[in-house]
Write a protein that holds these residues in place. Structure first.
Motif, PDB file in Angstrom:
ATOM      1  N   GLN A   1      -9.984  -0.553  -0.195  1.00  0.00           N
ATOM      2  CA  GLN A   1     -10.624  -1.719  -0.786  1.00  0.00           C
ATOM      3  C   GLN A   1     -11.145  -2.645   0.295  1.00  0.00           C
ATOM      4  OE1 GLN A   1      -7.984  -4.341  -3.095  1.00  0.00           O
ATOM      5  NE2 GLN A   1      -6.241  -3.267  -2.224  1.00  0.00           N
ATOM      6  N   PHE A   2     -12.103  -3.475  -0.088  1.00  0.00           N
ATOM      7  CA  PHE A   2     -12.673  -4.442   0.836  1.00  0.00           C
ATOM      8  C   PHE A   2     -11.646  -5.525   1.111  1.00  0.00           C
ATOM      9  CE2 PHE A   2     -15.004  -8.269   1.981  1.00  0.00           C
ATOM     10  CZ  PHE A   2     -15.849  -7.776   2.965  1.00  0.00           C
ATOM     11  N   ARG A   3     -11.508  -5.883   2.383  1.00  0.00           N
ATOM     12  CA  ARG A   3     -10.587  -6.941   2.782  1.00  0.00           C
ATOM     13  C   ARG A   3     -11.368  -8.027   3.522  1.00  0.00           C
ATOM     14  NH1 ARG A   3      -6.722  -7.135  -0.624  1.00  0.00           N
ATOM     15  NH2 ARG A   3      -5.152  -5.508  -0.468  1.00  0.00           N
ATOM     16  N   PRO A   4     -11.352  -9.269   2.985  1.00  0.00           N
ATOM     17  CA  PRO A   4     -12.151 -10.341   3.569  1.00  0.00           C
ATOM     18  C   PRO A   4     -11.779 -10.719   5.003  1.00  0.00           C
ATOM     19  CG  PRO A   4     -11.476 -10.921   1.332  1.00  0.00           C
ATOM     20  CD  PRO A   4     -10.729  -9.675   1.721  1.00  0.00           C
ATOM     21  N   GLY A   5     -10.499 -10.572   5.394  1.00  0.00           N
ATOM     22  CA  GLY A   5     -10.097 -10.931   6.765  1.00  0.00           C
ATOM     23  C   GLY A   5     -10.956 -10.236   7.809  1.00  0.00           C
ATOM     24  N   PRO A   6     -10.906  -8.907   7.872  1.00  0.00           N
ATOM     25  CA  PRO A   6     -11.762  -8.194   8.824  1.00  0.00           C
ATOM     26  C   PRO A   6     -13.176  -7.989   8.309  1.00  0.00           C
ATOM     27  CG  PRO A   6     -10.252  -6.668   7.777  1.00  0.00           C
ATOM     28  CD  PRO A   6      -9.883  -8.034   7.295  1.00  0.00           C
ATOM     29  N   GLY A   7     -13.419  -8.275   7.010  1.00  0.00           N
ATOM     30  CA  GLY A   7     -14.769  -8.129   6.459  1.00  0.00           C
ATOM     31  C   GLY A   7     -15.199  -6.683   6.322  1.00  0.00           C
ATOM     32  N   GLN A   8     -14.282  -5.795   5.981  1.00  0.00           N
ATOM     33  CA  GLN A   8     -14.620  -4.377   5.832  1.00  0.00           C
ATOM     34  C   GLN A   8     -13.650  -3.687   4.882  1.00  0.00           C
ATOM     35  OE1 GLN A   8     -14.094  -3.330  10.032  1.00  0.00           O
ATOM     36  NE2 GLN A   8     -12.428  -1.976   9.439  1.00  0.00           N
ATOM     37  N   PHE A   9     -13.987  -2.460   4.512  1.00  0.00           N
ATOM     38  CA  PHE A   9     -13.098  -1.658   3.679  1.00  0.00           C
ATOM     39  C   PHE A   9     -11.973  -1.106   4.537  1.00  0.00           C
ATOM     40  CE2 PHE A   9     -16.778  -1.826   1.007  1.00  0.00           C
ATOM     41  CZ  PHE A   9     -16.261  -1.812  -0.283  1.00  0.00           C
ATOM     42  N   LEU A  10     -10.747  -1.181   4.007  1.00  0.00           N
ATOM     43  CA  LEU A  10      -9.580  -0.680   4.712  1.00  0.00           C
ATOM     44  C   LEU A  10      -8.778   0.239   3.798  1.00  0.00           C
ATOM     45  CD1 LEU A  10      -8.255  -3.970   6.366  1.00  0.00           C
ATOM     46  CD2 LEU A  10      -9.620  -2.178   7.436  1.00  0.00           C
ATOM     47  N   PHE A  11      -8.071   1.167   4.409  1.00  0.00           N
ATOM     48  CA  PHE A  11      -7.127   2.008   3.683  1.00  0.00           C
ATOM     49  C   PHE A  11      -5.773   1.318   3.699  1.00  0.00           C
ATOM     50  CE2 PHE A  11     -10.321   4.994   5.193  1.00  0.00           C
ATOM     51  CZ  PHE A  11     -10.603   5.700   4.026  1.00  0.00           C
ATOM     52  N   GLU A  12      -5.014   1.492   2.619  1.00  0.00           N
ATOM     53  CA  GLU A  12      -3.699   0.875   2.512  1.00  0.00           C
ATOM     54  C   GLU A  12      -2.795   1.773   1.674  1.00  0.00           C
ATOM     55  OE1 GLU A  12      -5.032  -3.795   2.412  1.00  0.00           O
ATOM     56  OE2 GLU A  12      -4.759  -2.801   0.497  1.00  0.00           O
ATOM     57  N   LEU A  13      -1.508   1.530   1.780  1.00  0.00           N
ATOM     58  CA  LEU A  13      -0.586   2.098   0.815  1.00  0.00           C
ATOM     59  C   LEU A  13      -0.612   1.190  -0.404  1.00  0.00           C
ATOM     60  CD1 LEU A  13       2.516   2.904   3.070  1.00  0.00           C
ATOM     61  CD2 LEU A  13       0.730   4.476   2.284  1.00  0.00           C
ATOM     62  N   PRO A  14      -0.407   1.726  -1.601  1.00  0.00           N
ATOM     63  CA  PRO A  14      -0.318   0.848  -2.766  1.00  0.00           C
ATOM     64  C   PRO A  14       0.823  -0.141  -2.567  1.00  0.00           C
ATOM     65  CG  PRO A  14      -0.379   3.168  -3.421  1.00  0.00           C
ATOM     66  CD  PRO A  14      -0.221   3.140  -1.933  1.00  0.00           C
ATOM     67  N   GLY A  15       0.585  -1.396  -2.924  1.00  0.00           N
ATOM     68  CA  GLY A  15       1.632  -2.387  -2.768  1.00  0.00           C
ATOM     69  C   GLY A  15       1.125  -3.787  -2.972  1.00  0.00           C
ATOM     70  N   GLY A  16       2.003  -4.748  -2.717  1.00  0.00           N
ATOM     71  CA  GLY A  16       1.650  -6.152  -2.873  1.00  0.00           C
ATOM     72  C   GLY A  16       2.880  -7.022  -2.735  1.00  0.00           C
ATOM     73  N   TYR A  17       2.756  -8.239  -3.245  1.00  0.00           N
ATOM     74  CA  TYR A  17       3.840  -9.209  -3.120  1.00  0.00           C
ATOM     75  C   TYR A  17       4.982  -8.917  -4.082  1.00  0.00           C
ATOM     76  CZ  TYR A  17       0.962 -12.220  -0.197  1.00  0.00           C
ATOM     77  OH  TYR A  17       0.224 -12.720   0.830  1.00  0.00           O
ATOM     78  N   VAL A  18       6.170  -9.292  -3.640  1.00  0.00           N
ATOM     79  CA  VAL A  18       7.360  -9.269  -4.492  1.00  0.00           C
ATOM     80  C   VAL A  18       7.370 -10.613  -5.213  1.00  0.00           C
ATOM     81  CG1 VAL A  18       9.877  -9.143  -4.545  1.00  0.00           C
ATOM     82  CG2 VAL A  18       8.592  -7.802  -2.847  1.00  0.00           C
ATOM     83  N   ASP A  19       7.277 -10.597  -6.530  1.00  0.00           N
ATOM     84  CA  ASP A  19       7.260 -11.827  -7.306  1.00  0.00           C
ATOM     85  C   ASP A  19       8.633 -12.488  -7.318  1.00  0.00           C
ATOM     86  OD1 ASP A  19       4.574 -11.488  -7.935  1.00  0.00           O
ATOM     87  OD2 ASP A  19       4.993 -10.498  -9.852  1.00  0.00           O
ATOM     88  N   ALA A  20       8.653 -13.779  -7.663  1.00  0.00           N
ATOM     89  CA  ALA A  20       9.917 -14.514  -7.785  1.00  0.00           C
ATOM     90  C   ALA A  20      10.808 -13.811  -8.808  1.00  0.00           C
ATOM     91  CB  ALA A  20       9.643 -15.951  -8.216  1.00  0.00           C
ATOM     92  N   ASN A  21      12.077 -13.745  -8.522  1.00  0.00           N
ATOM     93  CA  ASN A  21      13.062 -13.101  -9.401  1.00  0.00           C
ATOM     94  C   ASN A  21      12.796 -11.615  -9.607  1.00  0.00           C
ATOM     95  OD1 ASN A  21      14.472 -15.576  -9.823  1.00  0.00           O
ATOM     96  ND2 ASN A  21      12.875 -16.149 -11.273  1.00  0.00           N
ATOM     97  N   GLU A  22      12.156 -10.972  -8.648  1.00  0.00           N
ATOM     98  CA  GLU A  22      11.866  -9.542  -8.721  1.00  0.00           C
ATOM     99  C   GLU A  22      12.456  -8.880  -7.481  1.00  0.00           C
ATOM    100  OE1 GLU A  22       7.915  -7.027  -9.865  1.00  0.00           O
ATOM    101  OE2 GLU A  22       7.675  -8.455  -8.220  1.00  0.00           O
ATOM    102  N   THR A  23      13.026  -7.703  -7.622  1.00  0.00           N
ATOM    103  CA  THR A  23      13.537  -6.981  -6.459  1.00  0.00           C
ATOM    104  C   THR A  23      12.397  -6.228  -5.789  1.00  0.00           C
ATOM    105  OG1 THR A  23      14.008  -4.940  -7.656  1.00  0.00           O
ATOM    106  CG2 THR A  23      15.758  -6.648  -7.632  1.00  0.00           C
ATOM    107  N   PRO A  24      12.536  -5.881  -4.511  1.00  0.00           N
ATOM    108  CA  PRO A  24      11.513  -5.062  -3.867  1.00  0.00           C
ATOM    109  C   PRO A  24      11.281  -3.741  -4.610  1.00  0.00           C
ATOM    110  CG  PRO A  24      12.898  -6.065  -2.207  1.00  0.00           C
ATOM    111  CD  PRO A  24      13.542  -6.361  -3.535  1.00  0.00           C
TER     112      PRO A  24
END
Length: 187
Positions: A73-96
């Motif tokens: 997906q496109f990532r605004p920081g570097p301004g280009q498409f990057l590959f990543e592992l699926p993931g994201g933030y751990v929400d409040a009251n949620e375990t990893p």
């Protein structure tokens, strides 16, 4: 592995460092930048700009065909498409673990046998923890349901291609991918 130097504490700690003040200079979207002033072991004082994010998780997910799910997906920081592992933030009251299962399903539509296998700090100037999960026998469970700002291409790649992507320099979760490969004995 070599032994720690005599003045190192393997469990961490702040021997000789004294925090004098901490001021938040920016806060939005679950992220903040703080300026922390410390008295150093030398007696001098120094101010450090630190990033504080919520904890995050990424999943090294193996499909039933033995391929690994990656996102692009496109990532605004570097301004280009990057590959990543699926993931994201751990929400409040949620375990990893719960976050890993949720993020994998939201971003890819896949689910499987998920296990958290390790964690590390985001970097030396962040208090944010990054968790590594591995997924086994992952298979489609539903349609992907990414957030409104996410436009995600889901790919499945053979382990050798993942290693090539990790070495190419346009992959964001290199540390967690290697942590997952190591936990599975695939390094």
């Amino acid at each position: 592995m070599t032994e720690p130097w005599p003045d190192q504490s393997p469990s961490g700690g702040s021997e000789g460092w004294e925090e004098l003040s901490r001021t938040t200079v920016y806060a939005a979207y679950g992220r903040s930048v703080v300026e922390a002033r410390y008295r150093l072991p030398s007696g001098e004082q120094a101010t450090f700009s630190l990033r504080e994010d919520r904890p995050s998780v990424a999943v090294l997910a193996f499909t039933t065909a033995g391929e690994i799910l990656v996102t692009r997906q496109f990532r605004p920081g570097p301004g280009q498409f990057l590959f990543e592992l699926p993931g994201g933030y751990v929400d409040a009251n949620e375990t990893p673990l719960n976050a890993a299962e949720r993020e994998l399903l939201e971003e890819t539509g896949y689910g499987g046998d998920i296990e958290v296998v390790g964690h590390c700090f985001a970097d030396a100037y962040s208090s944010s923890m990054k968790f590594c999960a591995i997924g086994r026998a992952c298979a489609p469970r539903s349609r992907p349901d990414p957030e409104g700002t996410e436009f995600i291409e889901v790919l499945s790649v053979r382990p050798q291609l993942l290693r090539e992507l990790l070495r190419a320099g346009n992959f964001t979760d290199v540390d967690l991918a290697y942590m997952g490969l190591d936990a599975l004995g695939l390094l």
